[in-house]
Design an enzyme around this catalytic site. Sequence first.
Site, mmCIF file in Angstrom:
data_model
loop_
_atom_site.group_PDB
_atom_site.id
_atom_site.type_symbol
_atom_site.label_atom_id
_atom_site.label_comp_id
_atom_site.label_asym_id
_atom_site.label_seq_id
_atom_site.Cartn_x
_atom_site.Cartn_y
_atom_site.Cartn_z
ATOM 1 N N ARG A 25 0.851 -1.194 0.000
ATOM 2 C CA ARG A 25 0.000 0.000 0.000
ATOM 3 C C ARG A 25 0.894 1.256 0.000
ATOM 4 O O ARG A 25 2.102 1.158 0.165
ATOM 5 C CB ARG A 25 -0.928 -0.004 1.219
ATOM 6 C CG ARG A 25 -0.177 -0.224 2.515
ATOM 7 C CD ARG A 25 -0.782 0.406 3.703
ATOM 8 N NE ARG A 25 -0.827 1.832 3.597
ATOM 9 C CZ ARG A 25 0.234 2.622 3.813
ATOM 10 N NH1 ARG A 25 1.425 2.135 4.109
ATOM 11 N NH2 ARG A 25 0.114 3.941 3.690
ATOM 12 N N GLY A 26 0.231 2.422 -0.101
ATOM 13 C CA GLY A 26 0.971 3.681 -0.194
ATOM 14 C C GLY A 26 1.221 3.960 -1.672
ATOM 15 O O GLY A 26 1.722 3.086 -2.394
ATOM 16 N N ALA A 27 0.846 5.169 -2.115
ATOM 17 C CA ALA A 27 0.869 5.452 -3.553
ATOM 18 C C ALA A 27 2.218 5.156 -4.228
ATOM 19 O O ALA A 27 2.260 4.419 -5.219
ATOM 20 C CB ALA A 27 0.444 6.899 -3.789
ATOM 21 N N ASP A 34 -2.498 10.768 -2.809
ATOM 22 C CA ASP A 34 -2.573 9.704 -3.814
ATOM 23 C C ASP A 34 -2.700 10.274 -5.220
ATOM 24 O O ASP A 34 -2.385 9.601 -6.195
ATOM 25 C CB ASP A 34 -3.752 8.764 -3.524
ATOM 26 C CG ASP A 34 -3.351 7.779 -2.455
ATOM 27 O OD1 ASP A 34 -3.262 8.191 -1.283
ATOM 28 O OD2 ASP A 34 -3.072 6.614 -2.798
ATOM 29 N N ARG A 79 -5.369 -0.372 -8.469
ATOM 30 C CA ARG A 79 -5.806 0.665 -7.505
ATOM 31 C C ARG A 79 -6.053 1.942 -8.276
ATOM 32 O O ARG A 79 -5.111 2.559 -8.783
ATOM 33 C CB ARG A 79 -4.759 0.867 -6.402
ATOM 34 C CG ARG A 79 -5.115 0.029 -5.173
ATOM 35 C CD ARG A 79 -4.603 0.553 -3.896
ATOM 36 N NE ARG A 79 -5.663 0.951 -2.980
ATOM 37 C CZ ARG A 79 -5.421 1.447 -1.774
ATOM 38 N NH1 ARG A 79 -4.193 1.627 -1.360
ATOM 39 N NH2 ARG A 79 -6.415 1.782 -0.995
ATOM 40 N N ASN A 90 -6.549 11.874 -0.884
ATOM 41 C CA ASN A 90 -5.713 11.152 0.085
ATOM 42 C C ASN A 90 -6.642 10.321 0.962
ATOM 43 O O ASN A 90 -7.880 10.408 0.843
ATOM 44 C CB ASN A 90 -4.876 12.138 0.916
ATOM 45 C CG ASN A 90 -3.791 11.428 1.718
ATOM 46 O OD1 ASN A 90 -3.038 10.626 1.168
ATOM 47 N ND2 ASN A 90 -3.724 11.679 3.003
ATOM 48 N N LYS A 91 -6.059 9.552 1.845
ATOM 49 C CA LYS A 91 -6.819 8.637 2.707
ATOM 50 C C LYS A 91 -8.034 9.314 3.329
ATOM 51 O O LYS A 91 -7.955 10.448 3.807
ATOM 52 C CB LYS A 91 -5.875 8.107 3.785
ATOM 53 C CG LYS A 91 -6.455 7.153 4.799
ATOM 54 C CD LYS A 91 -7.154 5.973 4.207
ATOM 55 C CE LYS A 91 -6.357 5.227 3.170
ATOM 56 N NZ LYS A 91 -7.176 4.233 2.408
HETATM 57 O O1 MRU Z 1 -4.901 2.991 1.332
HETATM 58 P P1 MRU Z 1 -3.481 3.377 1.558
HETATM 59 O O2 MRU Z 1 -2.945 2.916 2.853
HETATM 60 O O3 MRU Z 1 -2.614 2.976 0.383
HETATM 61 O O4 MRU Z 1 -3.507 4.976 1.588
HETATM 62 C C1 MRU Z 1 -2.280 5.639 1.653
HETATM 63 C C2 MRU Z 1 -2.391 7.114 1.680
HETATM 64 O O5 MRU Z 1 -3.460 7.677 1.618
HETATM 65 C C3 MRU Z 1 -1.091 7.878 1.699
HETATM 66 O O6 MRU Z 1 -1.253 9.116 2.338
HETATM 67 C C4 MRU Z 1 -0.602 8.118 0.271
HETATM 68 O O7 MRU Z 1 -0.673 6.956 -0.501
HETATM 69 C C5 MRU Z 1 0.786 8.624 0.250
HETATM 70 S S1 MRU Z 1 1.982 7.441 0.819
HETATM 71 C C6 MRU Z 1 3.493 8.199 0.698
#
Ligand code: MRU
Length: 336
Positions: free
Chosen positions: A49-51, A228, A86, A238-239
Amino acid sequence: MQTLTTTSLRIRKSQLWILDQQALPQRTDWHLCRSVEDLVGHIHALRVRGAPLIGLSASLLLAQLAEAGMPVPELHQALDTLRESRPTAVNLMNNLDRMKIALEERFHIPAMVQEAERLVGEDRELCDRIARHGAELVTPGSRLLTHCNTGGLATAGVGTALGVIHHAHQQGNVSQVWVDETRPLLQGGRLTAWELGQMNIPYRLIADSMAASLMAKKQIDAVWVGADRIAANGDVANKIGTYSLAVLAKYHGIPFYVAAPHTTLDPHCPNGDAIPIEQRAAKEITGVSGSFGEVQWAPQDAQVYNPAFDVTPAALITAWVLDSGSFTTPAGAFGL
Ligand code: MRU
């Protein structure tokens, strides 16, 4: 491929291993990722996970499949399947665009291996630059609030918003980090708390609903989040929960910073309304699961709304902190 190590990805003997971010912090499980189906499953389950990390893992897997002899038409198919895994995080699409160019080269195998390795190296550098630019905005004694997880787990380097916090802490300017647990999947409570502990940065974990009262009590000096996707007008996906923090920060006169690499910018997306938002399974809201097991608290037939991300309008953002610098306008962020 060369041996490679990031916090959550490893290449060993040309094979891709991923750290299971759903099992952390209770367990440190590494999974061998052999196929597109494997990786798509890990991405859907948020084990990866994480963009930035999603884009890098997809690129490394493609390079590995090419090296293992997958024919070119199947590699194209693999690339298209990974692109769909995703929808919100644009880093995935940006990285895959570069992998596609490598795939179309005459000697595609070395080209793809080189490109995937280059993307990892670049992401490390982008994180370092974001950290340096962001830390300049952190004033001595700061108490910072962060949401979700934007650290080494989510990137190839020190992270984005968490990288800024780490750098500012090394400079002696962070007195405490408030960590939003980040419902429903608890990336803050599971992952950011774990990473801050590893870095010896003092933190306190809160439920997301506690940020407002902390702001009212003047316990938060700035909010730092990742992204994201950043649309051309500066709106940020973002989340889920990020938008509420931005509204709260505006009301309380607290700076709200978004930290991201340029691979998160989407100049083709006019505004936040055009950003596709992933909807996720009801069971993430009706209960919780992890290495500790699975519980359900809601009625079996409860109707659920579960978007993975929300959009923060540009007007609520104090600055976009990118690898190229800090910008107080979207035009500046996009280099216009
Ligand atoms: O669903 P996730 O855990 O992938 O969501 C992650 C986020 O929203 C982060 O803030 C974003 O991807 C940036 S990570 C450097």
